[in-house]
Write a protein that holds these residues in place. Structure first.
Motif, PDB file in Angstrom:
ATOM      1  N   HIS A 182     -13.558  -7.071  -4.066  1.00  0.00           N
ATOM      2  CA  HIS A 182     -12.638  -5.944  -3.897  1.00  0.00           C
ATOM      3  C   HIS A 182     -12.759  -5.386  -2.491  1.00  0.00           C
ATOM      4  O   HIS A 182     -13.840  -5.164  -2.004  1.00  0.00           O
ATOM      5  N   ASN A 219       6.616  -8.730 -10.006  1.00  0.00           N
ATOM      6  CA  ASN A 219       5.598  -8.075  -9.181  1.00  0.00           C
ATOM      7  C   ASN A 219       4.616  -7.351 -10.093  1.00  0.00           C
ATOM      8  O   ASN A 219       4.745  -6.151 -10.328  1.00  0.00           O
ATOM      9  N   PRO A 220       3.619  -8.086 -10.605  1.00  0.00           N
ATOM     10  CA  PRO A 220       2.711  -7.513 -11.598  1.00  0.00           C
ATOM     11  C   PRO A 220       2.005  -6.253 -11.086  1.00  0.00           C
ATOM     12  O   PRO A 220       1.874  -5.275 -11.810  1.00  0.00           O
ATOM     13  N   GLU A 221       1.604  -6.310  -9.806  1.00  0.00           N
ATOM     14  CA  GLU A 221       0.833  -5.179  -9.302  1.00  0.00           C
ATOM     15  C   GLU A 221       1.671  -3.905  -9.268  1.00  0.00           C
ATOM     16  O   GLU A 221       1.235  -2.845  -9.694  1.00  0.00           O
ATOM     17  N   SER A 274       4.139  -3.294 -11.089  1.00  0.00           N
ATOM     18  CA  SER A 274       4.403  -2.879 -12.453  1.00  0.00           C
ATOM     19  C   SER A 274       3.250  -2.059 -13.006  1.00  0.00           C
ATOM     20  O   SER A 274       3.452  -1.045 -13.668  1.00  0.00           O
ATOM     21  N   ILE A 275       2.039  -2.506 -12.721  1.00  0.00           N
ATOM     22  CA  ILE A 275       0.877  -1.741 -13.192  1.00  0.00           C
ATOM     23  C   ILE A 275       0.907  -0.349 -12.564  1.00  0.00           C
ATOM     24  O   ILE A 275       0.726   0.665 -13.236  1.00  0.00           O
ATOM     25  N   ASP A 276       1.178  -0.327 -11.250  1.00  0.00           N
ATOM     26  CA  ASP A 276       1.242   0.962 -10.564  1.00  0.00           C
ATOM     27  C   ASP A 276       2.298   1.866 -11.177  1.00  0.00           C
ATOM     28  O   ASP A 276       2.145   3.079 -11.196  1.00  0.00           O
ATOM     29  N   LYS A 296      -5.630   5.820  -1.470  1.00  0.00           N
ATOM     30  CA  LYS A 296      -5.606   5.160  -2.771  1.00  0.00           C
ATOM     31  C   LYS A 296      -6.372   5.973  -3.797  1.00  0.00           C
ATOM     32  O   LYS A 296      -6.014   6.013  -4.971  1.00  0.00           O
ATOM     33  N   LYS A 325      -5.127   4.919  -7.378  1.00  0.00           N
ATOM     34  CA  LYS A 325      -5.360   3.462  -7.392  1.00  0.00           C
ATOM     35  C   LYS A 325      -6.847   3.157  -7.438  1.00  0.00           C
ATOM     36  O   LYS A 325      -7.260   2.168  -8.021  1.00  0.00           O
ATOM     37  N   ASN A 375      -4.715   6.454 -13.031  1.00  0.00           N
ATOM     38  CA  ASN A 375      -3.878   5.379 -12.507  1.00  0.00           C
ATOM     39  C   ASN A 375      -2.733   5.989 -11.715  1.00  0.00           C
ATOM     40  O   ASN A 375      -2.498   7.194 -11.774  1.00  0.00           O
ATOM     41  N   HIS A 407       3.838   2.837  -0.200  1.00  0.00           N
ATOM     42  CA  HIS A 407       2.882   1.800   0.159  1.00  0.00           C
ATOM     43  C   HIS A 407       3.145   1.189   1.518  1.00  0.00           C
ATOM     44  O   HIS A 407       4.264   1.085   1.966  1.00  0.00           O
ATOM     45  N   SER A 423       5.952  -2.693  -2.654  1.00  0.00           N
ATOM     46  CA  SER A 423       5.616  -2.930  -4.047  1.00  0.00           C
ATOM     47  C   SER A 423       6.881  -2.885  -4.882  1.00  0.00           C
ATOM     48  O   SER A 423       6.971  -2.153  -5.841  1.00  0.00           O
TER      49      SER A 423
END
Lengths: 336, 319, 550
Positions: free
Chosen positions: A335, B194-196, B198-200, C93, C98, C117, C130, C134
């Motif tokens: 990470h 865009n999975p990321e 979507s999570i966001d 973040k 995040k 989140n 961002h 995104s």
């Protein structure tokens, strides 16, 4: 500026032993399974661990194993090959059918040449045209199966004089007490393992699979590398066809159907990631042998052959879950 | 070339697969007189309904960025259950068949969700394992349906149109609406694209994956039940290679393996293309093997064309 | 000396008409600026809408943030500065949910929050625009703006009409030239960014964080962004503005806070400070350029680029690099610098012009050809282009020179180790072992491995693209020293950078690029910062700006 915290590279230093053991367990989970399984089987069947039985298992596993060696190289290079099953049908039908027509030597040479040509087509489409390997080899799976059927006219082929040909050597022969299929499997595995781990070529394949962009930026000819992995895969299929054709002395026109999946199952069981850039031939050999021993052990215990499929499924799920622990850790450390 | 690009890519343009479908449709109607008859056209619909139903679910799974290789085995299990359990109760048999498909889908989805492992691996395992379950359940025997209501259903028609074709078209319509009109459908695109992001955005990735795997499991099972009713029987090897046909149809229909792009209308085109090819070549008495070769060639050509159309040559780095 | 500000005044001048008709109440300060004044925004006196207190964030092996304080007042633009890797993005973040902080408090409107989140943070009114896009490119503008919160009718059906109406309301405030049903994939980068901003407006935002928003915008797209920021301010939204560009920061912000190596170094009112002070806060010293240590003896010309063009990317680029010389290529992101390097390296096909290497015209068909002929490129994106993260240090180090450490195709592990040890010592790479996967190393050590990889090919020409991006201060100066030493030992070096101190501190000559063209060439010792800034913002040359920037 002087007191600024420098990022410290490396792994955590404390608790190395405990962490080491845990990571060993999760990294070698497959091996642990394998040994546990062997112990269980040997309790239920006295035959299981006998030398002759082990040899039988390895011999039976050798065809899948030989193909798996080649497919492992493709996977390390970051692609997939689903066409190996159809290719096996193609090559076996070809070599068996041509045996009586043009003689064993010519049949073998022609079979290798044509198989490599199919590999070259795969390699060209995926390496140079940069098409998606999954779909290309899926399409090739269907196309090659069609070619086999067209070639054989839907008929099965066999060799007329099964006793009087040295062709039998590859599938039925023994050399120094060891069955020839095992020797071919072993030699191929050792050879390819050496190529992958000791040569510049192998290093390049790992690089291309690990990060194709960075490989190109390092001056590696990525397209050629990808192309070549499909030649290796095709070569291995040709070897497997030699063994299979010689052992059966005949061939159904769909003899290789489903092999691509058994081969993949073996590779996955061995622990080579499908993402590319990692893995080894040893892992694949172990994975294929596990498949073989599961099959054999279950048969000896009196279960029908198809129970091995169910057991394989369960093992893949377990392996995937074990791998998860590893990955969680890796996610944390990379990470940024 | 630019106009062709615009034609293929524009918002409201016809999907390229439909051009192909129309082309082969016209071709075969010239080649064979029988091709255009109502009987043959409904026949094509019935023949394609099996692959077609699975392809509906597969489209969602693939837009979601996953793949399901176990659909053929799921189909086989459902067919065996639907026939094998008939002695006890018809309703039970069909519920068990459909339920088994959804359960298997849920298992696949759960593993993919929880482990994040490539769906390819997970469903490959299931493909082997479920086939094993079929053999275990059937003892490698074929089951024959003694219930004529069941086997008649597969051949029944409403007016001139076979029931199977109607079911297939209805399901297509429903899935088209699900994909384009519902929150679940739209989020399926988002997760695949865009999975990321979507999570966001707070989209629950795993839930949508699960639902889609359950959907494809359901459709595979439904296809199994209908196929068994068509044949009045279920064989343990039923559905073998169907996953390959299904994926071929979906990819032909323009759905991207990488996820985030695709449509039910495209998939319908892909399914029909395969069905018409098979049917038309059959009418022309071309051996079935040639269809395999032609199909492979078409699939690869589609990939090459797609690559050429989407490659802005000067702006991209040569890799 | 205050070059960026000067620069800015001209910058605004060119956009004058725009500022005048679109600004209402808050625009007077900018108009003054536009007419040559140096008046900066006065701080806004109000209770902060958001406070971060004592935020600490650790990653394995790294303390990314150490006890950082930060606050934003309603209606103000609070600029956050710091070098690459100083922790700005990490802090934001944490703020946007995040990442979760290991220690510290987030207080929003007097209430302590714990964002699990990004959606949670967004609901509370904290939105991050961002740096990386995104968006889902295959979906429409409306769907992207309402991603994850599409308006629904019963039965989980999307309420398309409400979606369209809500989107049109948002688009109206953004005044952007696209429709709610345009596919996001078909929009320009600037418009995509507007979509991201539109997303921020879905929930009534209280704090909006812009992370390097202008990095990919062209000059005539920026005023639109500034307008949006102004109108947000007028609604009492607090803005956090992260940027490297001093001109923008002094133009927009009310206050400036600075991070250095994960630590908070202070906050100043924009009106009371100047660039020198801010720079000192950022790097812990004022800029002292060590001209003396630059290489001084040059040999014959190693690289000559003549009228090189790649269609729609860059045009008519000519320059040369001599042996023993460091040539800096300076310009903003998107000016076409990396693309020039990639073309020299054989990764792009030139549409016109030629490259002469060591007296011979070369036409590389692939990077492989370039490597064989002695060109080395340390690429811009270390993780994607420079390294195989899953491979160990040694294997990465020898990747470009495999034939040199093998015989008959077989690797000679002894020689491989020797290569690794050589560069490991020479560059003081900090790794526990050669077996360590490079993915686990810090940015500085990773970069040294990439440089080592190329040095081992013994190149005639070494191209370094942003060699110190995102690495810590210590490694940065080590790499600078290394580059100078390499040039002194006879290498021809081309350094691409968007950091002025780096270019000034390293280069014998500086080539300035703007919008795909070389705008000027300077002597590295005598050029002034003003001249450089003007050259890379397109004000020195007479070339008209092109419509599409690379």
């Amino acid at each position: 500026m002087a007191s600024a915290e420098q990022p410290k590279p490396g792994l955590p230093t404390g608790k190395l032993n405990k962490a080491g053991l845990m990571s060993f367990l999760s990294a070698q989970g497959i091996l642990v399974f394998f040994l546990l399984g062997m112990i269980v089987f040997s309790f239920f069947s006295e035959q299981f661990l006998s030398q002759s039985n082990i040899m039988t298992v390895v011999r039976q596993a050798s065809i899948i194993g030989i193909i798996a060696v080649g497919v492992t190289v493709v996977i390390i290079g970051g692609n997939l090959d689903l066409s190996v099953g159809s290719m096996l049908s193609f090559s076996t039908v070809l070599v068996v059918d041509l045996h009586d027509k043009i003689g064993p030597t010519n049949a073998i040479l022609l079979m290798f040449a044509l198989t490599l040509m199919i590999g070259a087509v795969n390699g060209f489409l995926i390496g140079f045209l940069r098409l998606n390997s999954l779909i290309v080899t899926l399409a090739m799976l269907s196309a090659i199966q069609g070619l086999v059927l067209i070639y054989s006219g839907g008929q099965n082929v066999d060799i007329a004089n099964q006793e009087g040909t040295w062709f039998a050597f590859f599938g039925r022969g023994y050399l120094g007490g060891i069955a020839v299929p095992i020797l071919i499997f072993g030699l191929l595995a050792i050879l390819v393992q050496i190529v992958m781990s000791r040569t510049g070529y192998g290093r390049r394949i790992f690089a291309v699979g690990g990060n194709p962009m960075a490989a190109v930026y390092s001056g590696i000819r990525k397209n050629w590398c990808v192309f070549s992995t499909y030649l290796i895969s095709a070569f291995c299929v040709a070897c497997a066809a030699l063994v299979l054709g010689s052992r059966v002395m005949g061939s159904q026109n769909n003899v290789g159907q489903g092999y691509e999946l058994l081969v993949l199952a073996g590779i996955i069981l061995g622990g080579t990631s499908l993402l590319g850039g990692a893995g080894s031939i040893w892992k694949t050999v172990i994975g294929v042998l596990i498949l073989g021993f599961i099959q054999n052990g279950l048969l000896l215990m009196g279960y029908p052959y198809y129970t091995q499929w169910i057991v394989t499924w369960v093992i893949i799920i377990l392996a995937v879950w074990l791998d998860l622990a590893n990955k969680r850790k890796r996610l944390l450390t990379t990470h940024s | 070339m630019t106009s062709l690009k615009g034609f293929f890519r524009g918002k409201t343009s016809i999907q390229p697969i439909w051009i192909f479908v129309i082309a082969i449709f016209i071709f075969f109607s010239f080649m064979s007189e029988y091709f255009l008859s109502l009987g043959n056209i409904t026949n094509i619909l019935v023949q394609t309904s099996t692959i077609g139903l699975i392809a509906l679910g597969m489209t969602l799974v693939m837009i979601n960025g996953n793949i399901d290789l176990s659909v053929g085995a799921t189909l086989g299990l459902a067919a065996s259950l639907a026939v094998g359990l008939q002695e006890i109760s018809m309703t039970l048999a069909i519920l068990a068949a459909l339920g088994s498909g959804m359960l298997l889908g849920a298992i696949n989805g759960l593993i993919v969700w929880k482990t994040g492992v490539n769906a390819f691996i997970v469903t490959l395992g299931a493909m082997l394992g479920v086939r094993g379950l079929i053999f275990l359940y059937t003892g490698e025997e074929s089951f024959y349906s003694m219930n004529f209501a069941f086997s008649d259903f597969g051949a029944s028609t409403i007016g001139p149109i076979p029931v199977l074709a109607i079911i297939f078209l209805l399901c297509t319509l429903v899935m088209h609406l699900v994909l384009t009109r519902t929150g679940h459908g739209r989020n399926t695109f988002a997760v695949g694209g865009n999975p990321e992001a979507s999570i966001d955005a707070g989209i629950r990735l795993g839930r949508h994956m699960m639902i889609n795997f359950i959907i494809v499991g359901f459709f595979a099972a439904l296809a199994g039940v209908l196929l068994a009713s068509q044949m009045g029987a279920a064989t343990p090897n039923l559905g073998r290679d169907y996953e390959l046909w299904t994926i071929t149809a979906v990819v032909l229909g323009g759905t991207k393996l990488t996820g985030g792009f695709g449509s039910i209308t495209g998939t319908l085109g892909g399914v029909l293309a395969i069905g018409i090819l098979r049917n038309g070549m059959n009418l022309m008495q071309v051996p079935a093997f040639y269809v395999l070769v032609i199909l492979g060639a078409i699939l690869i050509s589609v990939l090459i064309i797609d690559k050429k159309l989407n490659a802005p040559s000067t702006k991209e780095v040569r890799i | 000396m205050n070059p960026s500000q000067e620069n800015h005044s001209q910058d605004s001048h060119s956009q004058d008409s725009h500022s005048q008709d679109s600004h209402s109440q808050d625009s007077h300060s900018q108009d003054n600026l536009a007419h040559g004044g140096a008046q900066k925004r006065q701080p806004i006196d109000a209770q902060p809408v958001l406070q971060l207190k004592g935020i600490t964030k650790r990653f394995p092996g790294v303390v990314a943030l150490n006890n950082v304080d930060f606050d934003v007042r309603p209606g103000e633009v609070h600029a956050l500065l710091g070098e690459n890797g100083a922790g700005k993005s990490t802090l934001m973040k944490v703020l946007a949910g995040k990442h979760q902080a290991n220690e510290g408090k987030i207080i929003l409107g007097g209430e302590e929050m714990a964002f699990e989140n990004p959606k949670h943070a967004k609901r509370a009114g904290v939105v991050l625009i961002h740096q990386e896009q995104s968006l889902v490119s295959e979906m429409t503008v409306a769907e992207n703006i309402f991603l994850g919160s599409l308006p629904k009718k019963p039965g989980n059906r999307v309420d398309w009409r409400k979606l369209r109406e809500d989107t049109e309301k948002i688009l109206a405030t953004l005044k952007c030239g696209f429709q709610h049903d345009d596919l996001v994939g078909s929009l320009s980068i600037a418009k995509k960014q507007m979509v991201e901003i539109g997303r921020a407006l879905v929930f009534t935002p209280r704090v909006v964080v812009f992370d390097e928003p202008t990095a990919s915008l062209t000059d005539h797209e920026k005023p639109v962004l500034y307008d949006v920021i102004d109108s947000l301010c007028q609604q009492g939204v607090g803005i956090v503005y992260i940027s490297h560009r001093m001109d923008e920061i002094f133009h927009l912000s009310h206050r400036i806070s600075v991070l250095r190596d994960g630590e908070y170094t202070g906050t100043v009112n924009t009106a009371d400070t100047n660039e020198d002070e801010v720079t000192r806060m950022m790097i812990g010293r004022s800029l002292e350029l060590d001209h003396a240590s630059k290489p001084g003896e040059f040999g014959e010309t190693m690289l000559e680029v003549r009228n090189l063009s790649v269609k729609r990317v860059f045009e008519d680029v000519s320059f040369n690099v001599r042996k023993g010389e460091i040539v800096g290529m300076y310009g903003l992101v998107g000016a076409g610098r990396s693309e020039v390097a990639e073309t020299i390296f054989g990764l792009r096909t030139p549409s016109a012009g030629e490259v002469v290497l060591d007296g011979e015209v070369v036409q590389f068909r692939s990077a492989h050809d370039a490597v064989v002929s002695g060109v080395a490129l340390v690429p811009e994106d270390r993780k994607d282009q420079g390294l195989i993260l899953g491979m160990n240090c040694r294997d990465n180090m020898t990747l470009a020179s495999l034939s040199g450490v093998s015989s008959m195709g077989f690797m000679k592990s002894g020689e491989e180790r020797a290569v690794y040890d050589k560069y490991h010592q020479a560059m003081k790479i900090k790794t526990p072992s050669w077996r360590q996967k490079v993915g686990n190393l810090s940015g500085g050590n990773q970069q040294k491995i990439v440089i080592g990889k190329w040095l081992n090919t013994h190149p005639k020409l070494l191209i370094l693209d942003e060699p110190t991006r995102g690495i810590d201060v210590g490694s940065k100066s080590e790499i600078h020293t290394l580059v100078k030493d390499l040039a002194k030992s006879g290498y021809a070096v081309l350094v691409i950078s968007s950091e002025m101190p780096e270019v000034l501190g390293l280069s014998n000559r500086i080539i300035a690029m703007y919008d795909g063209r070389v705008t000027a060439e300077f002597d590295g010792d005598s050029v002034s910062e003003d001249e450089l800034v003007q050259a890379i913002t397109g004000m020195a040359g007479s070339s008209p700006p092109k419509a599409q920037a690379g």
